[in-house]
Design a protein around this motif. Structure first.
Motif, PDB file in Angstrom:
ATOM      1  N   LEU A 114     -16.181  -0.805  26.486  1.00 36.49           N
ATOM      2  CA  LEU A 114     -15.385  -1.962  26.084  1.00 36.49           C
ATOM      3  C   LEU A 114     -16.300  -3.150  25.813  1.00 36.49           C
ATOM      4  O   LEU A 114     -17.161  -3.497  26.637  1.00 36.49           O
ATOM      5  CB  LEU A 114     -14.359  -2.329  27.160  1.00 36.49           C
ATOM      6  N   GLU A 122     -13.147  -7.148  23.430  1.00 34.49           N
ATOM      7  CA  GLU A 122     -12.047  -6.308  23.895  1.00 34.49           C
ATOM      8  C   GLU A 122     -11.629  -6.676  25.306  1.00 34.49           C
ATOM      9  O   GLU A 122     -10.432  -6.676  25.633  1.00 34.49           O
ATOM     10  CB  GLU A 122     -12.451  -4.835  23.821  1.00 34.49           C
ATOM     11  N   MET A 182      -6.830  -1.518  21.744  1.00 29.79           N
ATOM     12  CA  MET A 182      -8.019  -2.315  21.494  1.00 29.79           C
ATOM     13  C   MET A 182      -8.545  -2.072  20.079  1.00 29.79           C
ATOM     14  O   MET A 182      -8.309  -1.018  19.490  1.00 29.79           O
ATOM     15  CB  MET A 182      -9.111  -1.947  22.505  1.00 29.79           C
TER      16      MET A 182
END
Length: 346
Positions: free
Chosen positions: A98, A102, A264
């Motif tokens: 991530l 995000e 995401m």
């Protein structure tokens, strides 16, 4: 059976997998396919899951036919020559992490995700400890350690039901600031130091601790299932994340309406991707690869794995504390936004 019979069985097998949308109609490795019923193109994540399921099915079928062949029920396995690469290719290593953007989006989306409070805390604890999801689900409180043998039986039984060995029993000691796992995926014990950040997360979970419905005694599991008879199913935890990363028309029946609450920009993410994100954060903090590997309980490869037996406990403590401080800064909004930006727990 001859080669013709093998090919004759192989085709129905592939047809069945295709009809279940496990394989693209052209049975190629191109990464593009169509859902059998809806005619909707399958994305890379769907195909990856389908190929994995097809490979698992092939392995189970081979085991079954070998069992029959060894007992002379059949002459030999009719699918022995069917190769994994013919039904979807070899598994590719996942490298999803991530990003800062995000994580910034995640904090804004969590309040509307309608996630269980324990799940939210669990996500943070994976980031703070780099644990595997099976280790998180197998976490028990330290005062239950005298019942370790009985709890291990429960964990083993759940692994049988889930057809995996993922759930690993471990004991969280808030006083000693440790999370001790007697055995792990790597067949060795592992102790995770609890930073202030991780300690706070477990302390919040301790406040949510429930009592047994019959005896009233505190439940041993950090993440108990609804009846309180064992830990939450790993698949259940994963489904909470997956169900919130779907398209608006992809909602499953009787599941959350927040279908895209955790979607995401970089695509689907899993609990294990948070473990990878934790190690990436450590690296960004300047922690050595050797220390990170020990924090993640990775076994050294090659001759160093034979001759170097130091687990770098002191370095692990410093690494977990540094990671915890970084996460605390992220939550408070004081961390630089170049790599990871402010996140606030829902």
């Amino acid at each position: 059976m001859g080669q013709g019979s093998v090919q004759g069985l192989r085709k129905p097998l592939l047809d069945a997998l295709e009809s279940a949308a496990w394989l693209p109609p052209d049975r190629s490795d191109s990464g593009a396919g169509m859902h059998a019923e809806a005619g909707v193109p399958l994305g890379p994540d769907s195909l990856r899951s389908g190929f994995k399921a097809a490979a698992a099915l092939l392995a189970d079928l081979k085991q079954m036919f070998r069992f029959a062949a060894e007992r002379e029920i059949i002459e030999h396995s009719p699918i022995e020559l069917v190769q994994k690469k013919k039904i979807g290719g070899k598994d590719t290593k996942r490298d999803r992490v991530l990003s800062g953007d995000e994580l910034a989006a995640l904090v804004k989306q969590l309040p509307s995700a309608n996630l269980d409070g324990r799940t939210v805390l669990g996500l943070w604890l994976i980031l703070a400890t780099g644990c595997r999801i099976g280790e998180l689900m197998g976490a028990a409180w330290a005062d239950a350690r005298p019942r370790q043998q009985a709890l291990q039986v429960v964990a083993d039984a759940q692994n049988v039901v889930q057809k995996s060995g993922a759930v690993q029993l471990g004991f969280v000691d808030l006083v000693a600031r440790t999370w001790y796992l007697p055995t792990t995926k790597n067949q060795r014990d592992h102790t995770i130091h609890l930073s202030d950040f991780a300690l706070h997360g477990f302390a919040e979970l301790a406040e949510l601790r429930e009592g047994d419905r019959v005896t009233g005694a505190p439940l041993p599991w950090v993440f108990p299932n609804s009846p309180g008879t064992g830990p939450v199913c790993i698949k259940s935890f994963g489904k909470q994340l997956a169900d919130r990363q779907r398209s608006a028309d992809g909602r499953l029946m009787n599941r959350t309406r927040a279908v895209d609450a955790l979607a995401m920009a970089g695509g689907r993410w899993t609990a294990h991707d948070l473990r990878r994100t934790a190690s990436t954060l450590m690296s960004q903090l300047g922690i050595s690869n050797d220390a990170i590997n020990e924090c993640q309980n990775h076994i050294k490869q090659g001759m160093s794995g034979v001759y170097i037996q130091d687990r770098r406990e002191a370095e692990q403590v410093r690494a977990f504390d540094a990671l915890g401080a970084k996460l605390a800064a992220i939550v408070s909004g004081t961390a630089p936004t170049s790599n990871i930006v402010s996140i606030k727990a829902a």
